[in-house]
Write a protein that holds these residues in place. Sequence first.
Motif, short mmCIF file in Angstrom:
data_model
loop_
_atom_site.label_atom_id
_atom_site.label_comp_id
_atom_site.label_asym_id
_atom_site.label_seq_id
_atom_site.Cartn_x
_atom_site.Cartn_y
_atom_site.Cartn_z
N PRO A 268 -8.75 -6.62 13.64
CA PRO A 268 -9.06 -7.87 13.84
C PRO A 268 -8.13 -9.01 13.21
CG PRO A 268 -10.94 -6.47 13.85
CD PRO A 268 -9.84 -5.55 13.31
N LEU A 269 -8.09 -8.41 11.79
CA LEU A 269 -7.02 -9.60 11.16
C LEU A 269 -5.60 -9.62 11.76
CD1 LEU A 269 -8.84 -9.16 7.50
CD2 LEU A 269 -9.30 -10.70 9.39
N LYS A 270 -5.07 -8.43 11.85
CA LYS A 270 -3.70 -8.27 12.60
C LYS A 270 -3.73 -9.29 13.61
CE LYS A 270 -2.38 -3.91 10.99
NZ LYS A 270 -1.92 -2.61 11.25
N ALA A 271 -4.56 -9.31 14.59
CA ALA A 271 -5.03 -10.33 15.72
C ALA A 271 -4.93 -11.75 15.37
CB ALA A 271 -5.98 -9.79 16.61
N LEU A 272 -5.63 -11.82 14.25
CA LEU A 272 -5.72 -13.43 13.86
C LEU A 272 -4.53 -13.68 13.18
CD1 LEU A 272 -7.51 -15.89 13.38
CD2 LEU A 272 -8.22 -14.66 11.03
N ASP A 273 -3.95 -13.09 12.50
CA ASP A 273 -2.63 -13.18 11.98
C ASP A 273 -1.38 -13.46 13.16
OD1 ASP A 273 -3.22 -13.19 9.31
OD2 ASP A 273 -2.55 -11.05 8.99
N CYS B 76 -17.87 -1.73 18.07
CA CYS B 76 -17.14 -0.92 17.22
C CYS B 76 -15.70 -1.40 17.40
CB CYS B 76 -17.36 0.80 17.39
SG CYS B 76 -18.70 1.22 17.52
N SER B 77 -14.98 -1.25 16.28
CA SER B 77 -13.74 -1.66 15.92
C SER B 77 -12.80 -0.86 15.26
CB SER B 77 -13.39 -3.27 15.50
OG SER B 77 -12.02 -3.36 15.23
N THR B 78 -11.77 -0.13 15.70
CA THR B 78 -10.96 0.65 14.84
C THR B 78 -9.48 0.39 15.09
OG1 THR B 78 -10.75 2.16 16.48
CG2 THR B 78 -12.51 2.51 15.17
N ASP B 79 -8.60 0.54 14.01
CA ASP B 79 -7.25 0.23 14.24
C ASP B 79 -6.37 1.02 15.31
OD1 ASP B 79 -7.39 -1.22 11.94
OD2 ASP B 79 -6.70 0.33 10.57
N ASP B 80 -6.85 2.18 15.75
CA ASP B 80 -6.45 2.93 16.77
C ASP B 80 -7.03 2.60 18.37
OD1 ASP B 80 -4.72 4.22 14.95
OD2 ASP B 80 -6.50 5.87 14.54
#
Length: 607
Positions: free
Chosen positions: A488-493, A121-125
């Motif tokens: 996950p997209l923030k991490a990629l950015d 699972c992945s969540t922003d928090d």
Amino acid sequence: MPEWEKRFRAPRVGLPEWAQDAPDRSLFVSNATGTFELYAWDRATGARRQVTDRPNGTTDGTLTPDGAWVWWFSDTDGDEFGVWMRQPFHGGEDVPAAPGVAAAYPAGIALGRDGLAVVGCSTDDEGTTVHVLRPGAEPVEIYRHEQSAGVGDLSEDGTLLVIEHTEHGDAMHSALRVVGLDGRTVAELDDTEGGTRELGLECLGFAPVAGDTRLLVGHQRRGRWEPALWDVASGGLTELAIDLPGDISADWYPDGSALLVEHTYRGRSELWRHELASGALTRIPTDPGTIGGATARPDGTVEFLWSSAALPPQVRSDRGDLVLEAPGFTAPASVPVEDVWVDGPGGPVHALVQRPEGEGPFPTVFDIHGGPAWHDSDAFAAAPAAWVDHGYAVVRVNYRGSTGYGREWTDALKIRVGLIELEDIAAVRAWAVDSGLADPSRLVLSGGSWGGYLTLLGLGTQPQSWSVGLAAVPVADYLASYEDEMEPLKALDRTMFGGSPQEVPERYTASSPITYVEAVRAPVFVSAGTNDPRCPIRQIDNYVGRLAELGKAHEVYRYDAGHGSLVVEERIKQLRLELAFAEKHLGGGPDSGERPPLSGVGSAPQS
């Protein structure tokens, strides 16, 4: 019905997944109802049954090893945030598959025997969490980290689990950790050396033999993707010498004696059998084109999904027969692609070109792929074929950042994000004009997702080069997009830009389409899903608002879905609007009197 609409509406089927302990039970995706949904197929009886039926479609599903249950992911209107459900293979009520696990973005799943399941699972928090579920027991969290990660695979006996993680902070290159189901580490494999070098790994699956501790992995140690065998018990890693150019991936034959190799090179792919004992490599006959997935069945038969730019997809076997056919009519053929290589600032750039009938120069669509870690290939695609039907040439560019051309080509996308890709697109544009293919006064820059982002960025940074822009679900305002997108997209950015917007604001500003909106000359058509977690709607509204303030010619279409639509009629509607927008602003070409009508297309509605 025009030919181009038939290509969208023609029923299609995906490659069937089969249950490991019940290989006659399969699961596949089809658009037979007009929406992409999951279907169960009992090969013993020939019976097929629609499993899911949701307004915005369903494509994420899998079977338990015994084939008794279909697991499928339930989100809300395409927002990708939801829970896993399950349904008996032969039909029945949908029930929660992972009770006690909160709604989240999916981060991988592995199903074992006797009701064992591992859910990522992945969540922003909370970042990424991994839960182990057993019948009658509460879920047990065995992994948690703020960086992106995902469930890889369970060992055949259900005692070992692979987690692909980016704890080192490089979201473009994963490391592998094998843990027991209590979360304790058994083995580690990290080619990034803690993030100090850019080499990634991927989990390709445990050997399908009880007690076998070999894990098939993909690595980049020689500058491309290749398979290796990692014995997680001894720690030994054996790199496999497969002498083929390009990227190589692999999967197991069911008895564990050989590998089914998928070889991708210069926009096409093919299949091979690799004997582990002898190293012998035998080609599996396939026509030139693209393999959209392949699997080896218990009797050794290989089934695969094949297509080319000219011919629609088919599920075939290495015995020469069609494995699974969709009911109804077959999509009309299109024209084949031509390969073009153009000298670019970072090296030769590969482009795929489709030409309409007649003599050029043609109005030309540069159809830019998303990803960015993806590539265009010699595969069937209804949208480019539609443009060709209407008299346009179509050019697809595998710019730096694309996969399939080696690690350096893919990893070149750093710091000057977006601007690097546009340099390659500009080089191919110059070739298209100089060669006489493209009419420089009628050039359309188009794309979805990352391709939509590059479209908007190109319209602002290369305003003299493009006549019309068509951007679907794009990044339009990078700073606002970062604030709203999934973690996950923030991490990629952060990996691509070398930091967050707070740390390197000037890089995000330099790569953001909204920075250059005042320079845009071409009319712009933007389509966006209101529930999109990847390219959120607010940042698109910011860009469209600036177009309006500046009096720039534009139209915007918002629809109730996420990052694209699984509904066939919605896809047709969007392409109709794009065709009409281009026709409105470019006018007819030299063969306009012979081109097919746009089926009553009107201008895109403002919303």
